[in-house]
Every structure is written in C-alpha cells, then in structure tokens.
Design an enzyme around this catalytic site. Structure first.
Site, PDB file in Angstrom:
ATOM      1  N   HIS A 243      -7.168  58.828  79.522  1.00 20.05           N
ATOM      2  CA  HIS A 243      -5.827  59.050  80.044  1.00 20.05           C
ATOM      3  C   HIS A 243      -5.156  60.249  79.377  1.00 20.05           C
ATOM      4  O   HIS A 243      -4.256  60.877  79.942  1.00 20.05           O
ATOM      5  CB  HIS A 243      -4.998  57.775  79.795  1.00 20.05           C
ATOM      6  CG  HIS A 243      -3.618  57.816  80.362  1.00 20.05           C
ATOM      7  ND1 HIS A 243      -3.357  57.598  81.701  1.00 20.05           N
ATOM      8  CD2 HIS A 243      -2.416  58.062  79.776  1.00 20.05           C
ATOM      9  CE1 HIS A 243      -2.056  57.690  81.905  1.00 20.05           C
ATOM     10  NE2 HIS A 243      -1.460  57.977  80.769  1.00 20.05           N
TER      11      HIS A 243
ATOM     12  N   HIS B  30      -6.246  64.818  86.561  1.00 22.41           N
ATOM     13  CA  HIS B  30      -6.980  64.721  87.826  1.00 22.41           C
ATOM     14  C   HIS B  30      -6.654  65.920  88.704  1.00 22.41           C
ATOM     15  O   HIS B  30      -5.652  66.599  88.498  1.00 22.41           O
ATOM     16  CB  HIS B  30      -6.597  63.432  88.566  1.00 22.41           C
ATOM     17  CG  HIS B  30      -5.174  63.409  89.057  1.00 22.41           C
ATOM     18  ND1 HIS B  30      -4.099  63.174  88.217  1.00 22.41           N
ATOM     19  CD2 HIS B  30      -4.640  63.609  90.291  1.00 22.41           C
ATOM     20  CE1 HIS B  30      -2.976  63.212  88.910  1.00 22.41           C
ATOM     21  NE2 HIS B  30      -3.264  63.489  90.168  1.00 22.41           N
TER      22      HIS B  30
ATOM     23  N   HIS C  23      -9.945  78.942  95.401  1.00 20.27           N
ATOM     24  CA  HIS C  23      -9.883  79.630  96.682  1.00 20.27           C
ATOM     25  C   HIS C  23     -11.286  79.896  97.219  1.00 20.27           C
ATOM     26  O   HIS C  23     -12.039  80.666  96.638  1.00 20.27           O
ATOM     27  CB  HIS C  23      -9.089  80.938  96.542  1.00 20.27           C
ATOM     28  CG  HIS C  23      -7.611  80.688  96.503  1.00 20.27           C
ATOM     29  ND1 HIS C  23      -6.679  81.693  96.447  1.00 20.27           N
ATOM     30  CD2 HIS C  23      -6.906  79.531  96.541  1.00 20.27           C
ATOM     31  CE1 HIS C  23      -5.463  81.163  96.439  1.00 20.27           C
ATOM     32  NE2 HIS C  23      -5.575  79.859  96.479  1.00 20.27           N
TER      33      HIS C  23
ATOM     34  N   HIS D 104      -2.385  61.151  84.027  1.00 17.86           N
ATOM     35  CA  HIS D 104      -3.851  61.037  83.889  1.00 17.86           C
ATOM     36  C   HIS D 104      -4.495  62.275  84.525  1.00 17.86           C
ATOM     37  O   HIS D 104      -4.301  62.530  85.713  1.00 17.86           O
ATOM     38  CB  HIS D 104      -4.350  59.768  84.582  1.00 17.86           C
ATOM     39  CG  HIS D 104      -5.745  59.403  84.209  1.00 17.86           C
ATOM     40  ND1 HIS D 104      -6.079  58.228  83.567  1.00 17.86           N
ATOM     41  CD2 HIS D 104      -6.906  60.080  84.340  1.00 17.86           C
ATOM     42  CE1 HIS D 104      -7.378  58.197  83.337  1.00 17.86           C
ATOM     43  NE2 HIS D 104      -7.898  59.318  83.812  1.00 17.86           N
TER      44      HIS D 104
ATOM     45  N   ASN E  26      -7.780  59.481  98.647  1.00 19.30           N
ATOM     46  CA  ASN E  26      -6.371  59.336  98.285  1.00 19.30           C
ATOM     47  C   ASN E  26      -5.732  58.165  99.048  1.00 19.30           C
ATOM     48  O   ASN E  26      -5.912  58.031 100.251  1.00 19.30           O
ATOM     49  CB  ASN E  26      -5.637  60.646  98.619  1.00 19.30           C
ATOM     50  CG  ASN E  26      -4.305  60.754  97.922  1.00 19.30           C
ATOM     51  OD1 ASN E  26      -3.581  59.775  97.791  1.00 19.30           O
ATOM     52  ND2 ASN E  26      -3.973  61.950  97.485  1.00 19.30           N
TER      53      ASN E  26
HETATM   54 ZN    ZN Z   1      -6.872  83.578  95.936  1.00 21.80          ZN
HETATM   55 ZN    ZN Z   2      -4.718  56.822  83.139  1.00 23.75          ZN
END
Ligand code: ZN
Ligand code: ZN
Length: 355
Positions: free
Chosen positions: A93, A146, A261, A144, A55
């Site tokens: 996209h 993700h 989780h 988009h 990121n």
């Molecule tokens: Zn949970």
């Molecule tokens: Zn995109």
C-alpha cells in the site's frame, strides 16, 4: 510560451498541502490492497505482484448503455465500448512506482505489454491509453499505487494530434519527428535527465509544466509491446530513476499525471509514431500548483513560468537514491546515506530569471 521571469512573482493565492506518503504496507480500508473487498463486492486475491482487474466504475465498458436517440444539431454520439482496467503495482500500500525495485518496475512494464496486446486486439478498440494519476492535487483519492488503462473505441485527441504531426513530418522530411527531438535534446544536453542504454529521459524544449518530463526508448516503436526485453529493462531503469529524482526534489511524493503515448490501433498506418511516456507535473514549487487559467483554458496554449533548462538542472542535482529508502535512526539523528549521495542531497538552487 516560456515566461520564466514570472516565476518569482509574489503569490497570494491558494497553496496545497504537502502530500504525505502512506506509512502502512497494508490498509484494511483500501479497496486495492490484497484480500480486501471492493465496492463491487468482489474480493481481491492475495496477490503478490502486479494485479490487474476490470474497473468497477468504468468510463468505457462492455455494459455501456445505448446512447438512445440521436442528438439534435451537429452533435454525434456513440456507445462507450471498450474496457477500463486498474493495475496495482504491488501488494504494498505504501510503495509508489518511484520506490519499487528495478525488477518490479520491469515486471509492471511486462504486464502492461501483455495488457496492450490483449486490449489492442479487441475489435471495438481504437486506442489504448495507459496512465497514472498520482497525488491528491490531481484528484487521486486512493493512495495505493496503481495505474489505469482505457481501451477506447475512439482515439484520444492528443494522440490523434501526435499521430497526424508524426505522419506529416515523416512525409515532408523523410525522418521520424521524435528522432529529431531526441537528437536536438542530446545535442543541447541541458535538458537531459539521464539515459540507460536504449532509453533516455529529458525535460523537453517545449515543456508546458515545470518538471514536465519525457521518458522514451531511442528506437522508434509504435507501442510498448514492440519493445525488446533489453529495451524494456532500460526503459524501466530510466523511468524509475526519473521518478526517484522527482520525489527527492522536495522530499515528498511528487504528484503527476503520467501517460503512455502509443499509436492508435484504428487501422491507420501511423508511420513515424514513436512510443513515449509523458510525465506532467502540476506543482511549480512545493505546495504551489500550476493553475490552468486564461492562456491554457481560455486560449488553448500553455504559458510555462519556468525555463525547462533550469528545471532539468534541479532534477539532475538530486540524489539517485530514494529519500525514503534512507534508514533514519529512531532518535531523530541524521540519516545514514551512501557515500555517493554525500553533499548531493540539498535544496534546489535558487535560480533567478534566465530569460
Ligand atoms: Zn506524447
Ligand atoms: Zn492499499
């Protein structure tokens, strides 16, 4: 608290606009599309499948600043070590997770397994949280498709609570808590959304949001990396089918926060922890948000205005083919659809109060 009799009370507050799915498969202004340059100056490769990268605006990362002086009083502080990653589902996209073909969902889950193995092995990492925020109502600015991964040097509070509860239940009863949840849901049956071999989906008895859904393998695994290829394929089928139903409910991209989780990797045993996916859905009706207010923010408990059984029935009544995959004749004539969908594509039944 369930108070489904309040679901039909008049609403004079704010409503949110209908989300419209993007219609272009490539957007030159999107920082996640293949070949485009991100804010960091880095250029995305011409990727053809799943694409993961660190990121550019990480909440935790190797370059985290030193917290400096210790705070005064009872407060504690430490560096935000770890890694934040973004995982694009596909170069398209305009194709949400609900619209991906089965083999691409399997490919995504396999990539998440690899990510989990790599990130959980880092010495500073105590937990790996994988999640997708979908829709403007949960604050997503880039459409988009993700998800994100936060590999943190602390364990998120909900996971900590689940790990504590699972360990305590196992110690007291000798059984896995989530196995008892699955058994109870299947015995009742009204909240089950679907199943495929080793995986199933249900609106839990304890749902906090309308349409809140759990997707899980039947077998107990601490994390998704432990799933066999068959279990992963079954999970992909159930997850994909569940998201199609959600989009079909109001024929719009269904907003949600989806979280995987998994047990902490902080050195604890965490016996009895059962990997599962939670899908939290902020809309009660099209355009109408579930606001967190007095009970939730003020008191720390949830007030659900809907009966989980009713919401599960609405989702089950939707077609299993995504509405956007149905070919529309350009003149605006009725859409083509498969015979199996005939008569099933209808508005959710208007149910009165049930409790
Ligand atoms: Zn949970
Ligand atoms: Zn995109």
């Amino acid at each position: 608290m369930i108070s489904s009799h309040r679901d039909r009370r008049p609403w004079q507050g704010e409503t949110v606009g209908d989300a419209r799915a993007p219609r272009v498969d490539y957007d030159a202004g999107c920082y996640l599309c293949p070949g485009n340059t991100r804010v960091s100056g880095e250029r995305n490769p011409e990727y053809g499948g799943v694409f993961a990268f660190d990121n550019d605006h990480p909440c935790v990362g190797p370059d985290a600043p030193d917290p400096g002086a210790l705070p005064t009083g009872p407060y504690q502080v430490r560096r935000a070590d770890g890694l934040s990653r973004v995982v694009c589902y596909s170069p398209r996209h305009d194709r949400s997770l609900a619209e991906l073909p089965h083999n691409e969902i399997v490919g995504l889950l396999e990539e998440l397994q690899r990510q989990y193995q790599e990130l959980s092995a880092r010495p500073e990492v105590r937990h790996v949280l994988m999640f997708e925020n979908k829709g403007e109502v949960v604050g997503v600015s880039n459409p988009h498709p993700h998800c994100q991964i936060y590999a943190t040097n602390f364990v998120f509070r909900t996971i900590e609570l689940e790990a504590e509860a699972s360990a305590a239940f196992l110690a007291t009863n000798g059984r896995v808590l989530f196995q008892d949840v699955i058994a109870a849901e299947e015995a009742d049956g009204r909240r089950i959304l679907g199943a495929c071999g080793s995986a199933l989906a249900f609106v839990p008895y304890f749902a906090r949001y309308a349409y809140e859904t759990f997707v899980a393998p039947r077998a107990t695994h601490a994390n998704m990396a432990e799933l066999s290829p068959t279990e992963l394929a079954d999970l992909a089928a159930v997850l994909g089918g569940t998201l199609v139903r959600m989009d079909n409910l109001w024929r719009m991209p269904f907003p949600y926060v989806m979280a995987f989780h998994q047990a902490p990797v902080d050195g604890g045993a965490h016996r009895g922890f059962h990997f599962h996916i939670e899908i939290h859905t902020p809309l009660r009706k099209p355009g109408l948000l579930k606001y967190l207010a007095g009970p939730e923010i003020g008191g720390g408990n949830f007030l659900n205005d809907t009966a989980p059984e009713d919401k599960a029935a609405e989702l089950r009544a939707t077609p299993t083919t995504h509405y956007r995959s149905i070919v529309v004749i350009p003149s605006g004539a009725p859409a083509l659809r498969s015979a199996s969908d005939e008569g099933r594509d209808r508005d959710p039944p208007d149910r009165g109060p049930s409790t």
